[in-house]
Scaffold this motif. Structure first.
Motif, PDB file in Angstrom:
ATOM      1  N   SER A   2       0.820  -1.216   0.000  1.00 59.66           N
ATOM      2  CA  SER A   2       0.000   0.000   0.000  1.00 59.66           C
ATOM      3  C   SER A   2       0.856   1.269   0.000  1.00 59.66           C
ATOM      4  N   ILE A   3       2.175   1.133   0.187  1.00 60.58           N
ATOM      5  CA  ILE A   3       3.059   2.298   0.090  1.00 60.58           C
ATOM      6  C   ILE A   3       3.278   2.631  -1.376  1.00 60.58           C
ATOM      7  N   ASN A   4       3.988   3.692  -1.648  1.00 61.66           N
ATOM      8  CA  ASN A   4       4.336   4.056  -3.020  1.00 61.66           C
ATOM      9  C   ASN A   4       5.479   3.137  -3.469  1.00 61.66           C
ATOM     10  N   VAL A   5       5.114   2.006  -4.072  1.00 58.03           N
ATOM     11  CA  VAL A   5       6.087   0.980  -4.450  1.00 58.03           C
ATOM     12  C   VAL A   5       7.045   1.499  -5.526  1.00 58.03           C
ATOM     13  N   GLY A   6       6.548   2.301  -6.441  1.00 58.24           N
ATOM     14  CA  GLY A   6       7.413   2.884  -7.474  1.00 58.24           C
ATOM     15  C   GLY A   6       8.512   3.731  -6.871  1.00 58.24           C
ATOM     16  N   LEU A   7       8.148   4.556  -5.898  1.00 59.49           N
ATOM     17  CA  LEU A   7       9.135   5.388  -5.211  1.00 59.49           C
ATOM     18  C   LEU A   7      10.130   4.525  -4.447  1.00 59.49           C
TER      19      LEU A   7
END
Length: 129
Positions: free
Chosen positions: A79-84
């Motif tokens: 649910s975190i910003n996986v791309g970042l």
């Protein structure tokens, strides 16, 4: 007088060598601090979210051992910003690999295996080995 000039010249050379060694140490420490700051950013990003089920957990290889391969695997909630996260981890791994080469860093050459399973325990994604 000639001996005094020789001693003075020796002192100046030693001081110059000492200063360049200190600046190299400072540069290494500065680069290590930069790596540590990026590592803290990554760990903060990973720690932000809590999980409710195993399917929202994933992992990524983290760090660059001098012999090759990662130091560890970061477990995170998707649910975190996986791309970042992937961007920051790739930058960290690349910088650490360059740091290792530049400063002749050594380590054990043991292989760190990825987790065999990921579970959600008390709201935290956890690796099982």
């Amino acid at each position: 007088m000639k001996a005094f000039k020789h001693i003075l010249k020796t002192i100046v050379i030693l001081a110059t060598i000492s200063c360049s060694t200190n600046s190299e140490i400072s540069l290494e420490e500065e680069e290590r601090l930069e790596l540590n700051n990026l590592k803290e950013e990554i760990e903060l990003l990973v720690s932000k979210e809590t999980c409710t089920e195993n399917t929202t957990c994933n992992f990524i290889a983290f760090g660059s051992k001098p012999c090759g391969g990662p130091w560890s695997y970061l477990v995170f909630n998707t649910s975190i910003n996986v791309g970042l996260l992937k961007e920051k981890v790739a930058a960290y791994n690349k910088k650490e690999a360059a740091f290792n080469i530049k400063w002749n860093i050594i380590s054990d050459c043991s292989v760190v295996l990825p987790p065999t399973e990921l579970t959600c325990v008390n709201g935290k994604c956890t690796a099982v080995y």
